[in-house]
Design a protein around this motif. Structure first.
Motif, short mmCIF file in Angstrom:
data_model
loop_
_atom_site.label_atom_id
_atom_site.label_comp_id
_atom_site.label_asym_id
_atom_site.label_seq_id
_atom_site.Cartn_x
_atom_site.Cartn_y
_atom_site.Cartn_z
N ASP A 63 21.71 83.98 25.96
CA ASP A 63 22.88 83.56 26.72
C ASP A 63 22.45 82.87 28.01
N PHE A 64 23.12 81.79 28.35
CA PHE A 64 22.77 81.03 29.55
C PHE A 64 23.13 81.82 30.79
N ASP A 65 22.19 82.02 31.68
CA ASP A 65 22.39 82.80 32.89
C ASP A 65 22.58 81.87 34.07
N GLU A 66 23.81 81.72 34.53
CA GLU A 66 24.09 80.80 35.63
C GLU A 66 23.53 81.29 36.96
N ASP A 67 23.15 82.57 37.02
CA ASP A 67 22.57 83.10 38.25
C ASP A 67 21.06 82.87 38.33
N ALA A 68 20.45 82.39 37.23
CA ALA A 68 19.03 82.07 37.29
C ALA A 68 18.82 80.98 38.34
N ARG A 69 17.69 81.02 39.03
CA ARG A 69 17.51 80.14 40.17
C ARG A 69 16.29 79.25 40.02
N VAL A 70 16.41 78.05 40.59
CA VAL A 70 15.29 77.14 40.77
C VAL A 70 15.20 76.83 42.26
N GLN A 71 14.15 76.17 42.67
CA GLN A 71 13.87 75.95 44.08
C GLN A 71 14.89 75.03 44.75
N ASP A 72 15.06 75.22 46.07
CA ASP A 72 15.88 74.29 46.86
C ASP A 72 15.41 72.85 46.66
N ILE A 73 16.30 71.90 46.89
CA ILE A 73 15.90 70.50 46.93
C ILE A 73 15.96 70.02 48.37
N THR A 74 15.28 68.94 48.66
CA THR A 74 15.29 68.36 50.00
C THR A 74 15.33 66.84 49.87
N TRP A 75 16.39 66.23 50.41
CA TRP A 75 16.45 64.77 50.40
C TRP A 75 15.69 64.28 51.63
N VAL A 76 14.39 64.05 51.44
CA VAL A 76 13.51 63.66 52.53
C VAL A 76 13.89 62.25 53.02
N ALA A 77 13.77 62.04 54.31
CA ALA A 77 13.97 60.69 54.86
C ALA A 77 12.83 60.38 55.83
N VAL A 78 12.36 59.14 55.80
CA VAL A 78 11.36 58.70 56.77
C VAL A 78 12.10 58.22 58.01
N ILE A 79 11.74 58.78 59.16
CA ILE A 79 12.38 58.39 60.41
C ILE A 79 11.32 57.89 61.40
N LYS A 80 11.76 57.10 62.37
CA LYS A 80 10.83 56.56 63.36
C LYS A 80 11.49 56.53 64.73
N HIS A 81 10.65 56.38 65.75
CA HIS A 81 11.13 56.28 67.11
C HIS A 81 11.48 54.83 67.43
N TYR A 82 12.64 54.63 68.05
CA TYR A 82 13.06 53.30 68.48
C TYR A 82 13.03 53.28 70.02
N PRO A 83 11.93 52.78 70.61
CA PRO A 83 11.77 52.87 72.07
C PRO A 83 12.84 52.12 72.85
N GLY A 84 13.45 51.11 72.26
CA GLY A 84 14.52 50.39 72.93
C GLY A 84 15.90 50.96 72.64
N GLY A 85 15.95 52.10 71.98
CA GLY A 85 17.21 52.70 71.58
C GLY A 85 17.49 52.44 70.11
#
Length: 250
Positions: A50-72
């Motif tokens: 029987d399919f167990d809906e409480d079975a768990r897999v790892q969190d996901i993370t929508w990674v984003a590349v970010i950078k500093h904008y010295p002029g704003g």
């Protein structure tokens, strides 16, 4: 399994093999194979329990590349409105990263950390920035101008899904549930960018020129407000997943 038949623009090709490796993002070949396989603690297939809906897999993370904008931060890369459920996200963000947080000096890590420590965790080279930066010391962390958001933005994160850690295995089995889940993961990452810009006063946002595609937003547009499309187009096309966690063909 001895191979697959693929359909390319209406023309079918048979590809035979001794070993077949499913390299799709979500293990999509497994249910098509008619074989039993394991996801979480479920065995799925012709002889499945029987399919167990409480079975768990790892969190996901929508990674984003970010950078500093010295002029704003450019106007089109500013997050001016907090995403839905931001107050709940904010409590998690505050517990990881704060303006007056701790500088990493060794394990165990003291939370919340300061921004330079956060940036050093996933620091990236930036060929457009002057000087050298690295992760060798708190001083060089201050010189980092590019990093990834991949710490405080796990989904579902600390609170888990419906009170239990991780995601239900339905994430792999149900495409509609998966789409809504990934939309929520995207909104958490957008929420963290809002937190950086508006609460920590950081001139950081998504790095333009790395990902320039509408595909990330198109996948989740039914659940993510359009005002975030200009940010989402700089996201990678999907969040990294651990395909069929703990899984193998039976």
């Amino acid at each position: 399994m001895t191979g697959i038949i693929v359909d390319v623009r209406g023309k079918k090709f048979q590809c035979n093999s001794k070993v077949l490796i499913d390299a799709t993002e979500y293990g999509d070949l497994l249910p098509l194979a008619g074989a039993s396989y394991r996801v979480g603690r479920n065995v799925v297939g012709s002889d499945s329990k029987d399919f167990d809906e409480d079975a768990r897999v790892q969190d996901i993370t929508w990674v984003a590349v970010i950078k500093h904008y010295p002029g704003g931060v450019p106007d089109d890369l500013k997050v001016n409105t907090p995403p839905p459920n931001y107050e709940q996200m904010r409590e998690t963000f505050k517990s990881y990263v704060a303006r007056d947080g701790f500088t990493f000096k060794g394990y165990p890590i003291k939370f919340p950390v300061d921004c330079p420590t956060h940036n050093a965790y996933r620091g990236l080279p930036d060929s457009l920035a002057p000087g050298d930066a690295g992760a060798s010391s708190p001083f060089t962390w201050l010189l980092l101008t590019k990093t990834e958001i991949n710490w405080a933005n796990d989904y579902p994160g600390k609170g888990g899904y419906k009170g239990k850690s991780g995601l239900p295995v339905t994430y792999f089995e149900d495409p509609n549930f998966r789409k809504e889940t990934e939309a929520k993961a995207m909104l958490v990452t957008i929420g963290f960018i809002y937190y950086l810009q508006n609460e920590l006063g950081c001139d950081w946002s998504v790095a333009s020129g790395i990902f320039e595609s509408e595909s990330a937003y198109e996948k989740v547009k039914d659940f993510v407000p359009f005002e975030y499309a200009s940010i989402a187009k700089h996201f990678p096309p999907r969040p990294p997943t651990f395909v069929r966690a703990g899984g193998s063909l039976a």
